[in-house]
Scaffold this active site. Sequence first.
Site, PDB file in Angstrom:
ATOM      1  N   ARG A 177      14.614  46.605 -36.044  1.00 17.29           N
ATOM      2  CA  ARG A 177      13.518  47.418 -36.605  1.00 17.29           C
ATOM      3  C   ARG A 177      13.965  48.117 -37.896  1.00 17.29           C
ATOM      4  O   ARG A 177      13.668  49.283 -38.135  1.00 17.29           O
ATOM      5  CB  ARG A 177      13.038  48.476 -35.601  1.00 17.29           C
ATOM      6  CG  ARG A 177      12.407  47.921 -34.344  1.00 17.29           C
ATOM      7  CD  ARG A 177      11.090  47.204 -34.648  1.00 17.29           C
ATOM      8  NE  ARG A 177      10.375  46.884 -33.438  1.00 17.29           N
ATOM      9  CZ  ARG A 177      10.624  45.841 -32.648  1.00 17.29           C
ATOM     10  NH1 ARG A 177      11.593  44.986 -32.975  1.00 17.29           N
ATOM     11  NH2 ARG A 177       9.912  45.621 -31.565  1.00 17.29           N
ATOM     12  N   SER A 252       5.282  50.566 -30.464  1.00 23.46           N
ATOM     13  CA  SER A 252       6.393  51.375 -29.943  1.00 23.46           C
ATOM     14  C   SER A 252       6.593  52.588 -30.838  1.00 23.46           C
ATOM     15  O   SER A 252       6.754  52.430 -32.048  1.00 23.46           O
ATOM     16  CB  SER A 252       7.692  50.575 -29.939  1.00 23.46           C
ATOM     17  OG  SER A 252       7.578  49.452 -29.110  1.00 23.46           O
ATOM     18  N   GLU A 348      10.169  55.304 -34.444  1.00 16.48           N
ATOM     19  CA  GLU A 348      10.044  54.033 -35.168  1.00 16.48           C
ATOM     20  C   GLU A 348       9.097  54.126 -36.368  1.00 16.48           C
ATOM     21  O   GLU A 348       9.459  53.735 -37.479  1.00 16.48           O
ATOM     22  CB  GLU A 348       9.613  52.916 -34.215  1.00 16.48           C
ATOM     23  CG  GLU A 348       9.927  51.549 -34.774  1.00 16.48           C
ATOM     24  CD  GLU A 348       9.182  50.446 -34.069  1.00 16.48           C
ATOM     25  OE1 GLU A 348       8.189  49.957 -34.642  1.00 16.48           O
ATOM     26  OE2 GLU A 348       9.584  50.065 -32.965  1.00 16.48           O
TER      27      GLU A 348
HETATM   28  N1  EPU Z   1       9.627  49.910 -18.849  1.00 16.40           N
HETATM   29  C1  EPU Z   1       9.337  50.831 -17.879  1.00 16.40           C
HETATM   30  N2  EPU Z   1       8.291  51.681 -18.095  1.00 16.40           N
HETATM   31  C2  EPU Z   1       7.543  51.637 -19.215  1.00 16.40           C
HETATM   32  C3  EPU Z   1       7.858  50.701 -20.207  1.00 16.40           C
HETATM   33  C4  EPU Z   1       8.909  49.846 -20.012  1.00 16.40           C
HETATM   34  O1  EPU Z   1       9.996  50.909 -16.844  1.00 16.40           O
HETATM   35  O2  EPU Z   1       6.620  52.438 -19.325  1.00 16.40           O
HETATM   36  C5  EPU Z   1      10.719  48.942 -18.612  1.00 16.40           C
HETATM   37  C6  EPU Z   1      10.150  47.541 -18.351  1.00 16.40           C
HETATM   38  O3  EPU Z   1       9.835  47.348 -16.994  1.00 16.40           O
HETATM   39  C7  EPU Z   1      11.269  46.647 -18.817  1.00 16.40           C
HETATM   40  C8  EPU Z   1      11.878  47.447 -19.950  1.00 16.40           C
HETATM   41  O4  EPU Z   1      11.490  48.796 -19.795  1.00 16.40           O
HETATM   42  O5  EPU Z   1      12.221  46.497 -17.802  1.00 16.40           O
HETATM   43  C9  EPU Z   1      11.481  46.931 -21.318  1.00 16.40           C
HETATM   44  O6  EPU Z   1      10.059  46.976 -21.453  1.00 16.40           O
HETATM   45  P1  EPU Z   1       9.260  45.905 -22.341  1.00 16.40           P
HETATM   46  O7  EPU Z   1       9.638  44.504 -21.945  1.00 16.40           O
HETATM   47  O8  EPU Z   1       7.810  46.243 -22.292  1.00 16.40           O
HETATM   48  O9  EPU Z   1       9.835  46.069 -23.805  1.00 16.40           O
HETATM   49  P2  EPU Z   1      10.331  47.346 -24.641  1.00 16.40           P
HETATM   50  O10 EPU Z   1      11.801  47.265 -24.792  1.00 16.40           O
HETATM   51  O11 EPU Z   1       9.755  48.578 -24.060  1.00 16.40           O
HETATM   52  C10 EPU Z   1      10.294  46.121 -26.952  1.00 16.40           C
HETATM   53  C11 EPU Z   1       9.706  46.318 -28.302  1.00 16.40           C
HETATM   54  C12 EPU Z   1       8.222  45.961 -28.315  1.00 16.40           C
HETATM   55  C13 EPU Z   1       8.093  44.504 -27.886  1.00 16.40           C
HETATM   56  C14 EPU Z   1       8.714  44.337 -26.502  1.00 16.40           C
HETATM   57  C15 EPU Z   1       8.753  42.890 -26.069  1.00 16.40           C
HETATM   58  C16 EPU Z   1      11.005  48.073 -29.364  1.00 16.40           C
HETATM   59  C17 EPU Z   1      11.037  49.482 -29.846  1.00 16.40           C
HETATM   60  N3  EPU Z   1       9.891  47.687 -28.741  1.00 16.40           N
HETATM   61  O12 EPU Z   1       9.655  47.050 -26.070  1.00 16.40           O
HETATM   62  O13 EPU Z   1       7.769  46.069 -29.644  1.00 16.40           O
HETATM   63  O14 EPU Z   1       6.741  44.092 -27.858  1.00 16.40           O
HETATM   64  O15 EPU Z   1      10.101  44.783 -26.525  1.00 16.40           O
HETATM   65  O16 EPU Z   1       9.673  42.197 -26.851  1.00 16.40           O
HETATM   66  O17 EPU Z   1      11.974  47.342 -29.548  1.00 16.40           O
HETATM   67  C18 EPU Z   1       6.706  47.453 -31.249  1.00 16.40           C
HETATM   68  O18 EPU Z   1       7.746  47.408 -31.894  1.00 16.40           O
HETATM   69  O19 EPU Z   1       5.699  48.091 -31.647  1.00 16.40           O
HETATM   70  C19 EPU Z   1       6.634  46.787 -29.949  1.00 16.40           C
HETATM   71  C20 EPU Z   1       5.578  46.877 -29.151  1.00 16.40           C
END
Ligand code: EPU
Length: 352
Positions: A177, A252, A348
């Site tokens: 990012r 995010s 972010e």
């Molecule tokens: N999780 C929770 N509770 C929540 C959210 C997430 O327990 O409320 C847990 C999920 O169960 C999972 C882990 O956290 O085990 C990761 O969650 P998720 O797969 O939804 O991805 P993320 O790491 O929260 C990142 C990116 C997103 C992208 C997703 C999928 C960043 C800051 N965010 O989110 O990007 O869509 O991975 O690749 O790296 C964005 O940048 O705007 C964005 C949405």
Amino acid sequence: MPALDPIIVDPSPVWFADGYALRAHNTFGFDVRARYACRIDSESALTDAVRDPRALGLPMLVLGGGSNVVLTRDYDGLVLLVALRGRRKVREDADAWYVEAAAGENWHEFVAWTLDAGMPGLENLALIPGTVGAAPIQNIGAYGLEMAERCASVRAVEMATGAVTEFDAAECAFGYRDSFFKREGRDRYLITSVTFRLPKMWQPNAGYSDLSRALSEGGLTGAPDARAIFDAVVAVRRAKLPDPLLIGNAGSFFKNPVIEAPQFDALLAREPQIVSYRQGDGRVKLAAGWLIDQCGWKGRALRAAAVHDRQALVLVNRGGATGADILELAQAIRRDVEARFGVALEQEPVCL
Ligand code: EPU
């Protein structure tokens, strides 16, 4: 293969009246105004705009889709609304297609167009809000792919001089990012187009847990094609992430923090359920959404600013929130996460 659209060049700059409403130009939907705004639909329109006497001495803000910005107050300067359009296959060699899209193209429509044109490789990045020109700034990424992996070059105009520069991928200095345009190049350049390199030896990238689950739930057993991945990404995003057209948000709100191994080992001993991803350099990335969720913030609100009820990493405007409300909510979340996990969350979106 369908006909490829040419890059369209329209030389007319369009000035808007004093006090231009930015509500439709930021995905949080904050009701703020700009002293001036100018529609940039060609490189010459940009040159005219920055030389215009009304722009003299004023700060300038480049807005694409406004999907990664928190506007906390009226902007006493010139907002450049990026409206450059066009997309085309530039060339191909034995290994790859090279595709250029103008900065004002909608990102998701561009991804769909590359697939329709038989050039897969961006399908994991389907449905990300915003424009092509904003994509390199924060190196958009999702479901196991970052745009940096497909970026050949970025064309940008230095606003102070009007000089046009073509940055190759290394010069963009992409990180998680992050890029040159978010750091040293911030507020200096207006990105006019991005060229992507889409390898002909296409490989599915379907390992991300939510994605592989969606593919198998969809009844897919063999190797997925690019269209199946595109459809699965769209389905996962629709299920978890709020549509900015319906509820204001900037995706995010925090980056996933990366911490050193010893700090992680100590944390793991206290929090055995913690969601983590070991990095190539031995450091560990934590899921900020999980940290926030564990602090009980998911679905909670502070006035009209709220934490999304299906993904705690996303802050939303339930209607009538201001940028200040969102920042106050973010601060409360940061404080709780720091207190429980000893981890600092970095914001972010860019804050203005
Ligand atoms: N999780 C929770 N509770 C929540 C959210 C997430 O327990 O409320 C847990 C999920 O169960 C999972 C882990 O956290 O085990 C990761 O969650 P998720 O797969 O939804 O991805 P993320 O790491 O929260 C990142 C990116 C997103 C992208 C997703 C999928 C960043 C800051 N965010 O989110 O990007 O869509 O991975 O690749 O790296 C964005 O940048 O705007 C964005 C949405």
